[in-house]
Each structure stands twice: as structure tokens, then as C-alpha cells.
Design a protein around this motif. Structure first.
Motif, PDB file in Angstrom:
ATOM      1  N   LEU A 205      -2.306  13.820  -8.326  1.00 44.51           N
ATOM      2  CA  LEU A 205      -1.447  12.954  -7.610  1.00 44.51           C
ATOM      3  C   LEU A 205      -0.379  13.865  -7.756  1.00 44.51           C
TER       4      LEU A 205
ATOM      5  N   LYS B 196       0.066  14.681   4.726  1.00 46.50           N
ATOM      6  CA  LYS B 196      -0.366  13.939   5.979  1.00 46.50           C
ATOM      7  C   LYS B 196       0.668  14.392   7.309  1.00 46.50           C
TER       8      LYS B 196
ATOM      9  N   ILE C 179       0.849  -1.112   0.120  1.00 42.55           N
ATOM     10  CA  ILE C 179       0.009  -0.025   0.105  1.00 42.55           C
ATOM     11  C   ILE C 179       0.954   1.108   0.055  1.00 42.55           C
ATOM     12  N   VAL C 180       0.582   2.110  -0.932  1.00 43.46           N
ATOM     13  CA  VAL C 180       1.539   3.257  -1.097  1.00 43.46           C
ATOM     14  C   VAL C 180       0.612   4.281  -0.705  1.00 43.46           C
ATOM     15  N   GLN C 181       0.964   5.326   0.353  1.00 43.57           N
ATOM     16  CA  GLN C 181       0.442   6.684   0.271  1.00 43.57           C
ATOM     17  C   GLN C 181       0.800   7.588  -0.389  1.00 43.57           C
ATOM     18  N   GLU C 182       0.000   8.036  -1.303  1.00 46.42           N
ATOM     19  CA  GLU C 182       0.550   9.351  -2.090  1.00 46.42           C
ATOM     20  C   GLU C 182       0.664  10.444  -1.395  1.00 46.42           C
ATOM     21  N   ASN C 183      -0.251  10.650  -0.408  1.00 50.11           N
ATOM     22  CA  ASN C 183      -0.290  11.940   0.299  1.00 50.11           C
ATOM     23  C   ASN C 183       0.623  12.001   1.491  1.00 50.11           C
TER      24      ASN C 183
ATOM     25  N   LEU D 108      -2.927   4.888  -2.283  1.00 55.11           N
ATOM     26  CA  LEU D 108      -4.081   5.423  -1.758  1.00 55.11           C
ATOM     27  C   LEU D 108      -3.552   7.027  -1.570  1.00 55.11           C
ATOM     28  N   ALA D 109      -4.863   7.824  -2.163  1.00 54.27           N
ATOM     29  CA  ALA D 109      -4.528   9.476  -2.399  1.00 54.27           C
ATOM     30  C   ALA D 109      -5.794  10.009  -1.705  1.00 54.27           C
ATOM     31  N   THR D 110      -5.745  11.491  -1.460  1.00 53.73           N
ATOM     32  CA  THR D 110      -6.879  11.851  -0.775  1.00 53.73           C
ATOM     33  C   THR D 110      -7.481  12.527  -1.886  1.00 53.73           C
ATOM     34  N   SER D 111      -6.774  13.077  -2.918  1.00 51.48           N
ATOM     35  CA  SER D 111      -7.569  13.734  -3.891  1.00 51.48           C
ATOM     36  C   SER D 111      -6.638  13.891  -5.317  1.00 51.48           C
TER      37      SER D 111
END
Lengths: 346, 131
Positions: free
Chosen positions: B8, A242, A234-238, B2-5
Motif C-alpha cells: 500500500l 489513478k 470506501i477508501v481508494q488507496e491508489n 481498495l488497492a490495485t496492488s
């Protein structure tokens, strides 16, 4: 023993949760150990309270002792009441040595000179808190023991915490007696109210964890946003976003637990700003509106808004200034001048 | 990923593999969630809308805290020609079942299933009286 006293003791005992009755009676100290041994705490509360009244009858309890029991109950269950904070002001810089007997004498004298029918009870606690219970009457009626006011005063501070009874008319008298007894010259009500007395103390005594401005170019520990998510698929883009939010939150709220408040209320007296073409509220009158935030734990929920993605960080200073300004009731008026921004009234 | 919006963050462009499926998650309890999805849709290249986009609406177990119009969501699916799935992510069973559905779809979009391509989803979207 007076019937009203007996009834009052009976009702006070009924209020106490069953598993606390023994402890509170012991704290009260009016009944001897031998007498307490004779009580059966495993029957229904009705019967327990009748037995207690019986024992009090033997010891000839009067209203003073009954009031002392009431203070004990309210001290342990202090969060059931709504407390308001008051701040007292001294006229000069005189350092008065605080004498508790002198305080009690002056307080009683001041109140009794204005109102004969009052019941005044004091109790001191280890944390330097003086609890005062006042039951109010009228010149023609005996004091109503069921609607007393409670005052908590820490003698080394100018703050007083008052849980007034419904009869608000006695408040000025109470405030006067307080300033006379404590050698202050003025008292004002702060716009700070809550059920949690300890949290109110935390806020005004500045005991909560505040964040002090320290210069750090990078966060001290590279905190992992979701440490439990060890799954590398799982890669967290943001992630950087955060971390920014967490850092901002830390700066504003500090890292410790927040004081417990239940409400924040904002009374708006600002002008309604709309497109002039829409022709709404053409009269230049302030648009009156009340915004109320309520929560079982307001400050913790505000702290978790940005990390939960429900609000943008940083949060509005109107929300985050609550502990620093020691208030949770605000009046927001239009700023008079060049910029039509709102400002918070003192 | 996973992205919040969307879009990217560009600093990770070189680390990203090919994108086969975009799932937009809408929380039924939050109007902000729907708005966020609508603004993010503008950043998706048109070629994705041939079966490589789907909407996942979560929180349907709690209809009493519903903040968005179901009509709006269904219309979104129709406008963008993409399937709308409903689920309740807070319940483990439904969460697992939804995950399996998404993985099945992802497999098709990535071309792992011989004979079926992402375009099949588009044809499934057409209403029966459209022809």
C-alpha cells in the motif's frame, strides 16, 4: 431502356434499406414528385424496386443516371467500404486556381485515352468533397457496374480517399488520371486505411482533438476519479496513481472523441532476442511476425486500457502515434547501429 | 480500502485503521490479475495467513473467456492456507450474496463473534484425509 441498366437500377434499389428508399430517390431527383407519389413503399422491396424500374423506363434512364443513384447510396453508406488514403505532391509552389470543370474534363480525357470502356460519374457535395465513381471495363468488355471504384477528393487538400474495387490492376491508371486532372505531379499511398471515411478525414485534416503541450504544474480541475462513488466508507488507496494515469491519458489522447479506426497492423522484421544459451534461431535472420490489433473502435479502446488497469501508462508510443503519424500500418525493422532498438520505417 | 496492488502507498499509513481481512480479487479473464496477486502476496505479513486472507475469484460466469488455470488458483489457496471463494461480480444477486459472506467473515476476523476466531477458517481448510 437498356436491360443491363434496368437490372442495375433494380439491384441498387434492393440494396437500400426500406426506410431510406424514398429519401434517396428524392435526392436522386430523376423521378418527379408525382411519380414518387405513385410508389407504394409499404410493400416488399422486390416489388418496390420493380416499380422504380418501371418509372425509370418511362423516363428513359441510362447508365449515367443509374450511376448517380449508386453514388448517393455509397455516400450515405460510406462506412460499408474500406477506404485508403493517398497523398498527392506538387512539384513547385504554384498556386493553381482549382476549376472543377477543368478537373472533370482532364480526368475523363486521361482515363478514356487509356481505356475506352469506363463509366465515369461525378458528384459534388457541400463539404467541398468531389465524389468520383469509375466502373471499369476492358477493351473488349463493357464496364462492370457492380465493382466500381470510388474516389473522394477535397480540392483544397492534397488528399484523396480511394475505395478501390477488387480489380486492383486499374489503380495505377486511376492515380495517374487524378494527378493529371488536379495538376499534381506525384501520388503515394499512405499507410492509413479504415471503414470510417470521416475518421480518415479527421486524421489527415487534423480535425480531431489533439493535445497541445501547455505548461500546467497541477491538473486544472482536481478531477475526482470516481465521482459516482459518494460512499465515504470506501477508501481508494491508489487515488494518486489513478489520477496520474488519467492525466497521462489526457496528455496523449486529448479529451475529445477519437477518430474511428478498426485495425493497427505492425509488421515486425526484427531479430529474435533470446538467451544465447537457449540456442533458438541461431541464424542471424530477422524473425518475421505480424501483430494486428483490431477493434470496433481501436483508438477509444487504447485510450481506455490504462484506466481499466489492463496496461501500464504511458502506453507504447507505437500505439499512441497512430493519429499523429496518420498511419495504422507499420513496418518495424532493426535499428542498424550501436543500439539494437527497433525503429519505425517511414 | 481498495488497492490495485501491494504494498500500500506509504503516504497514507497514518490514515489506515487496523486491517482485519485481506481479500485478493482474481479476475478469471486476466492472467495479469493472477500475476499481480501472486506478487502482492509477498508483501503480506505471515500472521495474516492465519485466517485473515481470502481469495475471491470473479468472472466464473463466463467460462469461455477463462484465461487462468483453475488448478493454479486452488493451489494458491492451499499454499497460503486461505479459502478461495468463487463469484460473478457482474450479477447483482451473486454480488450481494458474496458481499454478505465477506462481511460475515470480516466480522469473525475482527473478533465480533464470540467463540469463533479467524483460526477457525484455517481448520476448515484442512482436507478430511489429513489427520
Amino acid at each position: 431502356m437498356d436491360e443491363t441498366v434496368a437490372e442495375y437500377i433494380r439491384r441498387t434499389v434492393l440494396k437500400i434499406p426500406r426506410d431510406e428508399i424514398k429519401m434517396m430517390l428524392q435526392k436522386w431527383g430523376f423521378l418527379s414528385e408525382a411519380q414518387l407519389q405513385t410508389l407504394n413503399f409499404h410493400q416488399i422491396k422486390d416489388n418496390i424496386s420493380q416499380e422504380v424500374v418501371q418509372l425509370c423506363e418511362e423516363n428513359s434512364a441510362d447508365i449515367k443516371q443509374a450511376a448517380a443513384l449508386d453514388i448517393i447510396y455509397n455516400n450515405i453508406h460510406q462506412n460499408k467500404r474500406m477506404w485508403t488514403v493517398y497523398q498527392m505532391k506538387k512539384s513547385g509552389e504554384e498556386l493553381d486556381y482549382f476549376d472543377i470543370t477543368d478537373f472533370k474534363k482532364k480526368f475523363k480525357r486521361r482515363l478514356r485515352s487509356a481505356l475506352k470502356n469506363v463509366t465515369i460519374t461525378f458528384k459534388e457535395y457541400e463539404d467541398n468533397a468531389i465524389w468520383i465513381r469509375v466502373a471499369w471495363g476492358t477493351p473488349y468488355k463493357k464496364p462492370n457496374q457492380y465493382k466500381p471504384s470510388y474516389v473522394v477528393y477535397h480540392s483544397q487538400t492534397p488528399y484523396v480517399f480511394i475505395s478501390a474495387s477488387v480489380l486492383k490492376s486499374n489503380l495505377p491508371l486511376l492515380c495517374q488520371a487524378l494527378i493529371v486532372a488536379s495538376n499534381y505531379h506525384d501520388i503515394r499511398e499512405m499507410e492509413l486505411r479504415s471503414h470510417s471515411l470521416n475518421s480518415l478525414k479527421d486524421i489527415v485534416f487534423k480535425r480531431y482533438s489533439q493535445n497541445f503541450q501547455t505548461y500546467t504544474s497541477k491538473p486544472l480541475q482536481g478531477e475526482n476519479v470516481e465521482p459516482e462513488n459518494a460512499d465515504i466508507r470506501i477508501v481508494q488507496e491508489n487515488r494518486s496513481e489513478k489520477e496520474r494515469i488519467l492525466r497521462l491519458n489526457q496528455e496523449v489522447f486529448g479529451s475529445g472523441p477519437q477518430p474511428k479506426l478498426e485495425f493497427a497492423q505492425y509488421r515486425l522484421e526484427t531479430m529474435f532476442k533470446s538467451d544465447p544459451k537457449m540456442d533458438v534461431l541461431n541464424k542471424k535472420e530477422p524473425f518475421r511476425c505480424l501483430v494486428k490489433f483490431s477493434s470496433p473502435h481501436l483508438l477509444e479502446s487504447l485510450k481506455s486500457l490504462a484506466p481499466a488497469g489492463m496496461a501500464d501508462a504511458p502506453l507504447s508510443p507505437l500505439l499512441t502515434c497512430i493519429p499523429h503519424k496518420a498511419r495504422n500500418y507499420f513496418k518495424i525493422r532493426e535499428k542498424k547501429g550501436l543500439c539494437p532498438e527497433s525503429f519505425v520505417s517511414p | 480500502h481498495l488497492a490495485t496492488s501491494l504494498p500500500l502507498p506509504s503516504e497514507r499509513d497514518h490514515l489506515r485503521p487496523r486491517i482485519d481481512l485481506v481479500v485478493f480479487i482474481i479476475d478469471i479473464k486476466s492472467k495479469y490479475s493472477l500475476k499481480n496477486v501472486e506478487t502482492s502476496l509477498a508483501h503480506v505479513d505471515a500472521s495474516f495467513f492465519l485466517g485473515k486472507v481470502c481469495f475471491l475469484v470473479t468472472g466464473v460466469g463466463r467460462v469461455n473467456v477463462c484465461s487462468i488455470e483453475m488448478n493454479a488458483v486452488c493451489k494458491l489457496g492451499e499454499t497460503y492456507c486461505s479459502p478461495v471463494l468463487f463469484c460473478e461480480l457482474e450479477l447483482e444477486g451473486i454480488r450481494n450474496a458474496t458481499a454478505q459472506r465477506l462481511v460475515r467473515m470480516l466480522g469473525i476476523c475482527a473478533g465480533h463473534t464470540p467463540g469463533v476466531s479467524a483460526l477457525s477458517f484455517v481448520s476448515l481448510m484442512r482436507k478430511s484425509d489429513d489427520d
